[in-house]
Design a protein around this motif. Structure first.
Motif, PDB file in Angstrom:
ATOM      1  N   TYR A  94      -5.070   4.196  -0.424  1.00 25.08           N
ATOM      2  CA  TYR A  94      -4.591   5.525  -0.806  1.00 25.08           C
ATOM      3  C   TYR A  94      -5.660   6.272  -1.607  1.00 25.08           C
ATOM      4  O   TYR A  94      -5.928   7.454  -1.356  1.00 25.08           O
ATOM      5  CB  TYR A  94      -3.298   5.401  -1.617  1.00 25.08           C
ATOM      6  CG  TYR A  94      -2.726   6.738  -2.015  1.00 25.08           C
ATOM      7  CD1 TYR A  94      -1.966   7.488  -1.121  1.00 25.08           C
ATOM      8  CD2 TYR A  94      -2.954   7.267  -3.283  1.00 25.08           C
ATOM      9  CE1 TYR A  94      -1.437   8.710  -1.478  1.00 25.08           C
ATOM     10  CE2 TYR A  94      -2.445   8.496  -3.649  1.00 25.08           C
ATOM     11  CZ  TYR A  94      -1.680   9.212  -2.744  1.00 25.08           C
ATOM     12  OH  TYR A  94      -1.162  10.428  -3.087  1.00 25.08           O
TER      13      TYR A  94
ATOM     14  N   ASN B 146      -0.600  16.770   6.243  1.00 27.63           N
ATOM     15  CA  ASN B 146      -0.042  15.902   7.291  1.00 27.63           C
ATOM     16  C   ASN B 146      -0.361  14.431   7.012  1.00 27.63           C
ATOM     17  O   ASN B 146       0.471  13.548   7.235  1.00 27.63           O
ATOM     18  CB  ASN B 146      -0.588  16.306   8.666  1.00 27.63           C
ATOM     19  CG  ASN B 146      -0.009  17.626   9.134  1.00 27.63           C
ATOM     20  OD1 ASN B 146       1.041  18.052   8.670  1.00 27.63           O
ATOM     21  ND2 ASN B 146      -0.706  18.288  10.052  1.00 27.63           N
TER      22      ASN B 146
ATOM     23  N   ARG C  19      -0.854  13.126   4.110  1.00 23.77           N
ATOM     24  CA  ARG C  19      -0.028  12.670   2.989  1.00 23.77           C
ATOM     25  C   ARG C  19       1.385  12.341   3.457  1.00 23.77           C
ATOM     26  O   ARG C  19       1.992  11.383   2.978  1.00 23.77           O
ATOM     27  CB  ARG C  19       0.010  13.721   1.891  1.00 23.77           C
ATOM     28  CG  ARG C  19      -1.266  13.729   1.102  1.00 23.77           C
ATOM     29  CD  ARG C  19      -1.144  14.502  -0.162  1.00 23.77           C
ATOM     30  NE  ARG C  19      -2.429  14.467  -0.851  1.00 23.77           N
ATOM     31  CZ  ARG C  19      -2.678  15.077  -1.963  1.00 23.77           C
ATOM     32  NH1 ARG C  19      -1.726  15.795  -2.535  1.00 23.77           N
ATOM     33  NH2 ARG C  19      -3.851  14.995  -2.523  1.00 23.77           N
ATOM     34  N   ALA C  20       1.908  13.080   4.383  1.00 23.73           N
ATOM     35  CA  ALA C  20       3.246  12.778   4.907  1.00 23.73           C
ATOM     36  C   ALA C  20       3.229  11.431   5.622  1.00 23.73           C
ATOM     37  O   ALA C  20       4.142  10.596   5.452  1.00 23.73           O
ATOM     38  CB  ALA C  20       3.710  13.888   5.855  1.00 23.73           C
ATOM     39  N   ALA C  21       2.169  11.203   6.415  1.00 22.84           N
ATOM     40  CA  ALA C  21       2.055   9.914   7.103  1.00 22.84           C
ATOM     41  C   ALA C  21       1.894   8.784   6.088  1.00 22.84           C
ATOM     42  O   ALA C  21       2.474   7.700   6.249  1.00 22.84           O
ATOM     43  CB  ALA C  21       0.873   9.940   8.072  1.00 22.84           C
ATOM     44  N   TRP C  22       1.103   9.043   5.058  1.00 21.92           N
ATOM     45  CA  TRP C  22       0.934   8.012   4.023  1.00 21.92           C
ATOM     46  C   TRP C  22       2.235   7.787   3.247  1.00 21.92           C
ATOM     47  O   TRP C  22       2.501   6.679   2.785  1.00 21.92           O
ATOM     48  CB  TRP C  22      -0.198   8.390   3.070  1.00 21.92           C
ATOM     49  CG  TRP C  22      -1.513   7.935   3.607  1.00 21.92           C
ATOM     50  CD1 TRP C  22      -2.337   8.632   4.434  1.00 21.92           C
ATOM     51  CD2 TRP C  22      -2.129   6.679   3.385  1.00 21.92           C
ATOM     52  NE1 TRP C  22      -3.448   7.904   4.747  1.00 21.92           N
ATOM     53  CE2 TRP C  22      -3.343   6.677   4.093  1.00 21.92           C
ATOM     54  CE3 TRP C  22      -1.803   5.545   2.656  1.00 21.92           C
ATOM     55  CZ2 TRP C  22      -4.217   5.598   4.105  1.00 21.92           C
ATOM     56  CZ3 TRP C  22      -2.678   4.484   2.652  1.00 21.92           C
ATOM     57  CH2 TRP C  22      -3.860   4.517   3.376  1.00 21.92           C
ATOM     58  N   GLY C  23       3.033   8.812   3.108  1.00 17.15           N
ATOM     59  CA  GLY C  23       4.348   8.649   2.462  1.00 17.15           C
ATOM     60  C   GLY C  23       5.220   7.706   3.268  1.00 17.15           C
ATOM     61  O   GLY C  23       5.905   6.838   2.710  1.00 17.15           O
ATOM     62  N   GLN C  24       5.195   7.889   4.591  1.00 19.04           N
ATOM     63  CA  GLN C  24       5.960   6.976   5.447  1.00 19.04           C
ATOM     64  C   GLN C  24       5.404   5.553   5.358  1.00 19.04           C
ATOM     65  O   GLN C  24       6.157   4.583   5.316  1.00 19.04           O
ATOM     66  CB  GLN C  24       5.923   7.463   6.901  1.00 19.04           C
ATOM     67  CG  GLN C  24       6.674   8.746   7.125  1.00 19.04           C
ATOM     68  CD  GLN C  24       6.446   9.302   8.522  1.00 19.04           C
ATOM     69  OE1 GLN C  24       5.636   8.791   9.287  1.00 19.04           O
ATOM     70  NE2 GLN C  24       7.171  10.366   8.845  1.00 19.04           N
ATOM     71  N   PHE C  25       4.074   5.466   5.325  1.00 15.02           N
ATOM     72  CA  PHE C  25       3.466   4.145   5.200  1.00 15.02           C
ATOM     73  C   PHE C  25       3.828   3.516   3.845  1.00 15.02           C
ATOM     74  O   PHE C  25       4.085   2.315   3.752  1.00 15.02           O
ATOM     75  CB  PHE C  25       1.939   4.249   5.344  1.00 15.02           C
ATOM     76  CG  PHE C  25       1.241   2.927   5.228  1.00 15.02           C
ATOM     77  CD1 PHE C  25       1.385   1.971   6.223  1.00 15.02           C
ATOM     78  CD2 PHE C  25       0.465   2.628   4.114  1.00 15.02           C
ATOM     79  CE1 PHE C  25       0.741   0.747   6.124  1.00 15.02           C
ATOM     80  CE2 PHE C  25      -0.177   1.413   4.012  1.00 15.02           C
ATOM     81  CZ  PHE C  25      -0.039   0.465   5.015  1.00 15.02           C
TER      82      PHE C  25
ATOM     83  N   ASP D  95       6.569   4.046   2.191  1.00 12.53           N
ATOM     84  CA  ASP D  95       7.951   3.565   2.325  1.00 12.53           C
ATOM     85  C   ASP D  95       7.983   2.215   3.045  1.00 12.53           C
ATOM     86  O   ASP D  95       8.743   1.314   2.676  1.00 12.53           O
ATOM     87  CB  ASP D  95       8.803   4.585   3.093  1.00 12.53           C
ATOM     88  CG  ASP D  95       9.077   5.836   2.278  1.00 12.53           C
ATOM     89  OD1 ASP D  95       8.912   5.768   1.039  1.00 12.53           O
ATOM     90  OD2 ASP D  95       9.453   6.856   2.876  1.00 12.53           O
ATOM     91  N   PHE D  96       7.140   2.097   4.064  1.00 12.73           N
ATOM     92  CA  PHE D  96       7.059   0.822   4.792  1.00 12.73           C
ATOM     93  C   PHE D  96       6.588  -0.301   3.868  1.00 12.73           C
ATOM     94  O   PHE D  96       7.155  -1.391   3.843  1.00 12.73           O
ATOM     95  CB  PHE D  96       6.100   0.963   5.984  1.00 12.73           C
ATOM     96  CG  PHE D  96       5.699  -0.351   6.581  1.00 12.73           C
ATOM     97  CD1 PHE D  96       6.589  -1.078   7.364  1.00 12.73           C
ATOM     98  CD2 PHE D  96       4.436  -0.882   6.352  1.00 12.73           C
ATOM     99  CE1 PHE D  96       6.212  -2.289   7.903  1.00 12.73           C
ATOM    100  CE2 PHE D  96       4.065  -2.095   6.879  1.00 12.73           C
ATOM    101  CZ  PHE D  96       4.953  -2.814   7.668  1.00 12.73           C
TER     102      PHE D  96
END
Length: 192
Positions: A38, A64, A66-72, A74-75
């Motif tokens: 990150y 965009n 950051r949104a993908a990293w947010g999902q990651f 959460d994973f």
């Protein structure tokens, strides 16, 4: 060594400690890896390396990403949470084992204390009985001496009483000696 039986598998204390350490290592390295990735992605601290890896990005691309990293994130959180929960469970089982071991030691100590107290009480009663018989023997001996001095017939009865009391004293002494030998043997057995 205390073990926990689950089906056909037994976990020792050392196994639990190793499992907890392994889970902590995995969780720590995972967290460090995600945090490092990150920081590498969203800070310009690495300067030219960041530009080389990701190029120059527009604010929309960064948003965009950051949104993908947010999902990651959460994973990763969903993956690390069960590991941390498992670590807490291992810690709980370990704590229960330690408490069980402490209770067993406490129970053994309590039983040993009760046995020692019982032996001490019995010994005190025997000693009191021995002292009272010794006092009675002294009185009867004095009475016997007086009866012999005046050539009384009661001297024979007093002599019989004296012999009976002396026999009881000898019996108590033998019992106390045997008990001391048994206790010495038990102490030697416990030491071994």
């Amino acid at each position: 060594m205390q073990t926990v039986r689950t089906g056909a598998v037994a976990w020792s204390r050392e196994d639990l400690i190793r499992a907890a350490k392994a889970i902590m290592k995995i969780a720590g390295w995972s967290l460090a890896l995600v945090w490092g990735a990150y920081l590498a992605r969203f800070t310009s601290a690495l300067g030219p390396i960041h530009t080389f890896l990701f190029g120059t990005e527009t604010p929309e691309q960064i948003l965009n990403a950051r949104a993908a990293w947010g999902q990651f994130g959460d994973f990763v959180g969903g993956t690390l949470n069960p590991m941390v929960s498992l670590l807490a469970l291992v810690g709980l089982v370990f704590t229960i084992l330690l408490q069980q071991e402490a209770m067993m030691l406490s129970k053994k100590d309590t039983e040993a204390s009760q046995k020692a107290l019982s032996n001490q009480t019995r010994l005190s009663l025997e000693t009191a009985k021995l002292q009272s018989l010794a006092a009675a023997l002294e009185v009867i001996t004095e009475m016997h001496h007086q009866a012999v001095a005046i050539n009384s017939i009661s001297a024979i009865d007093l002599l019989k009483q004296k012999e009976a009391i002396a026999g009881q004293i000898l019996e108590i002494n033998e019992r106390l000696t045997r008990q001391a030998q048994v206790e010495d043997q038990e102490a030697q057995t416990e030491i071994s």
